[in-house]
Design an enzyme around this catalytic site. Structure first.
Site, PDB file in Angstrom:
ATOM      1  N   THR A  81       0.814  -1.223   0.000  1.00  0.00           N
ATOM      2  CA  THR A  81       0.000   0.000   0.000  1.00  0.00           C
ATOM      3  C   THR A  81       0.847   1.273   0.000  1.00  0.00           C
ATOM      4  OG1 THR A  81      -0.088  -0.131   2.396  1.00  0.00           O
ATOM      5  CG2 THR A  81      -1.961  -1.055   1.201  1.00  0.00           C
TER       6      THR A  81
ATOM      7  N   GLY B 141       2.422   4.416  -1.056  1.00  0.00           N
ATOM      8  CA  GLY B 141       2.206   5.329  -2.186  1.00  0.00           C
ATOM      9  C   GLY B 141       0.750   5.496  -2.585  1.00  0.00           C
ATOM     10  N   THR B 142      -0.164   4.891  -1.822  1.00  0.00           N
ATOM     11  CA  THR B 142      -1.580   5.008  -2.219  1.00  0.00           C
ATOM     12  C   THR B 142      -2.067   6.463  -2.126  1.00  0.00           C
ATOM     13  OG1 THR B 142      -2.114   4.222  -0.009  1.00  0.00           O
ATOM     14  CG2 THR B 142      -2.445   2.671  -1.784  1.00  0.00           C
ATOM     15  N   GLY B 143      -1.610   7.200  -1.108  1.00  0.00           N
ATOM     16  CA  GLY B 143      -2.060   8.595  -0.936  1.00  0.00           C
ATOM     17  C   GLY B 143      -1.607   9.465  -2.094  1.00  0.00           C
ATOM     18  N   CYS B 144      -0.310   9.350  -2.430  1.00  0.00           N
ATOM     19  CA  CYS B 144       0.232  10.147  -3.547  1.00  0.00           C
ATOM     20  C   CYS B 144      -0.508   9.794  -4.834  1.00  0.00           C
ATOM     21  CB  CYS B 144       1.708   9.831  -3.773  1.00  0.00           C
ATOM     22  SG  CYS B 144       2.717   9.962  -2.313  1.00  0.00           S
TER      23      CYS B 144
END
Ligand SMILES: Cc1ncc(COP(=O)(O)OP(=O)(O)O)c(N)n1
Ligand SMILES: Cc1nc(C(=O)O)sc1CCOP(=O)(O)O
Ligand SMILES: [Mg+2]
Length: 529
Positions: free
Chosen positions: A240, A242-245
């Site tokens: 998971t 890098g999901t925010g970016c």
């Protein structure tokens, strides 16, 4: 400048200006403008998050992405080992280089490591107009490392958020921006979204991925008028990072394409979900949180990705083409028929199911693929590019009235196998131009399997083989009594024979395939190229 957003994203004047500008540029350069996101963020050496994730997300969504690097991190799946901030004047220089030259639609921010960098960005946004600002208020990495200190919070609150068209904090970031309030329930998230909205951004997305004890992932979207609970299933995976970016970049990409905000958010969520599901089993790095695959290509266990060569022409040696009618007649399933053909020596298999319902065809393709993969035999699908894609088969075979090879190639990508039926030199030339891997040439003899199929004979086969730039497989009425003759001609580019009834309109598929294989071996021992 409108308050609460960089520029009115639906403003008529913006579109007018854009159209005039882009048509002027088109006149000048003869080109077309494409949606453009500028990512202002930190570099992640592990390439799961930050600038690298933004580039991949935009590429996956078909949007151009330029970059301004605010910080260089030494980072991997274990955590952040070191951070090197880029000097503020150099961040300013990068912003100027991009914004003074390129028509950026949307700016998306990630790691903004200092108050100075935020101010430099805001200054640039007053000088160069863009359509929207997407703020991902990165403060703590997913591994728990602090990426922006508390001193920056007030600048975020007072200067950056009022300019944002959307801000996308996770629970920890929303809490930090709101002075440390507790966020433990969906009701808390709604409250936080409302409080954040009061700081000036036009839209707020509070991401609830970290919310404890919830079966699904709930995000709260608030546009100042309505709350939306956006739910998706929680995908169990370590990948998971890098999901925010990625989510924020994807929102920016959809906005750049012209989507309304809520649509952009929904599309972005669905994209991230798909990418997580697709890469839930991939293994990159030894830490607790791995990256995922933005391009949906690295799927664990996908043999096609690991295949060394996309296509080996010698696979055409004994090409088994199925026929559901024949297998039904002899009371066997398609999978059993394919397994027997492979056991008998078939070197490639094509599922030619003219009357199958789509769903049945897909299930059959998946089952046959498992058998083929376990023997290293490629499986192609007749006519149906959609079934090939959905089953992850190795490719398709198309005829002159099916989808053109060039279109199939675009849909299937460079690694899949594409075969095209050709009866003439022109068709063979066109198949080559269209990006096919081989041609099927026939009917060499008359056949009852395919109605109204003109017979081109051995002479027709010779003509096409001699002119073809692609490997050729002969088809049509070929069986144990004539396969030897076909192969013994030693025609250039001829690599084998494709057979339907001589294998499948028989009681014992295994024995018939073995017989044909032995014959071909004998005939080709001196002749085949
Ligand atoms: C190997 C091979 N060669 C030719 C064909 C015929 O394809 P097409 O002309 O599209 O006819 P249908 O098979 O779709 O009826 C083939 N299937 N395989
Ligand atoms: C599917 C097909 N395509 C042909 C072509 O000439 O392109 S002939 C054919 C049928 C081949 O079946 P059999 O081996 O039973 O003759
Ligand atoms: Mg066809």
């Amino acid at each position: 400048m409108a308050s609460g957003g960089v520029i009115l994203s639906n403003s008529f004047s913006f579109y007018q200006k854009r159209i005039v500008m882009s048509s002027r540029m088109q006149e000048k350069n003869g080109g077309a403008s494409i949606p453009h996101v500028l990512s202002v963020a930190g570099s992640d050496s592990g390439a799961g998050a930050g600038i690298q994730a933004d580039l991949k997300a935009c590429a996956a969504r078909g949007v151009y992405c330029s970059t301004v690097i605010t910080s260089v991190t030494a980072q991997n799946t274990v955590g952040v080992q070191a951070v090197h901030a880029v000097p503020e004047d150099f961040v300013a220089q990068q912003l100027k280089s991009v914004l003074s030259d390129m028509q950026v639609d949307v700016v998306k921010t990630g790691m903004l490591p200092s108050v100075g960098v935020v101010k430099v960005l805001l200054q640039s946004l007053t000088e160069f107009s863009v359509r929207a600002l997407v703020v991902d208020p990165v403060m703590v990495s997913t591994s728990g490392d602090v990426l922006a200190g508390p001193s920056i919070l007030s600048t975020f609150r007072e200067e950056l958020l009022p300019m944002a068209n959307i801000v996308t904090p996770n629970i920890k970031e929303a809490s930090a921006l709101l002075g440390g309030i507790r966020l433990e329930t969906v009701a808390d998230m709604r409250n936080a979204a409302e409080l954040l909205h009061a700081l000036g951004p036009r839209n707020v997305l509070v991401k609830g991925g970290d919310l404890p004890d919830s079966l699904d992932a709930v995000d709260i979207f608030f546009n100042g008028e309505r709350f939306y609970e956006l739910r998706s299933s929680r995908i169990k995976t370590r990948n998971t990072h890098g999901t925010g970016c990625t989510l924020a970049s994807c929102i920016a990409a959809e906005l750049a394409k012209g989507s309304p905000m809520l649509t952009a958010v929904r599309v972005a969520k669905r994209y991230v979900e798909t990418a997580l599901e697709y890469s839930k089993d991939i293994l990159i790095g030894n830490g607790i949180q791995g990256p995922f695959d933005h391009l949906l290509r690295l799927k664990s266990g996908s043999q096609s990705f690991h295949r060394k060569d996309a296509f080996n022409p010698s696979d055409l040696f004994l090409y088994a083409v199925t026929d559901s009618g024949m297998n039904k007649k002899w009371g066997r399933s398609m999978v059993d028929a394919v397994a027997a053909a492979i056991q008998g020596g078939a070197t490639i298999v094509q599922l030619r199911e003219k009357d199958a319902e789509t769903r049945d065809f897909l299930e059959t393709a998946k089952s046959c693929l498992a058998v083929c993969r376990s023997h290293g035999v490629p499986l192609l699908i007749n006519d149906r590019v959609d079934i090939a894609l959905a089953s992850d088969a190795d490719g398709v075979h198309v005829g002159q009235s099916d989808m053109p090879a060039s279109v199939a190639r675009t849909l299937l990508g460079p690694e899949k196998i594409i075969g095209v039926s050709c009866k003439t030199i022109e068709q063979a030339q066109q198949a080559w131009i269209g990006g096919a891997d081989y041609i099927g040439c026939g009917g060499v003899y008359s056949t009852n399997t395919k109605a109204n199929n003109p017979t081109i004979g051995l002479d027709g086969l010779k003509t096409v083989c001699s002119a073809s730039k692609l490997p050729v497989v002969a088809i049509g009425g070929i069986n144990a009594s004539n396969a030897g003759t076909v192969m013994e001609m030693g025609l250039p580019n001829l690599k084998g024979v494709a057979v339907v009834s001589a294998l499948f309109d028989r009681e014992n598929v295994l024995a018939e395939t073995k017989k044909l294989h032995a014959l071909l071996m004998e005939a080709s021992s001196s002749k085949i190229q």
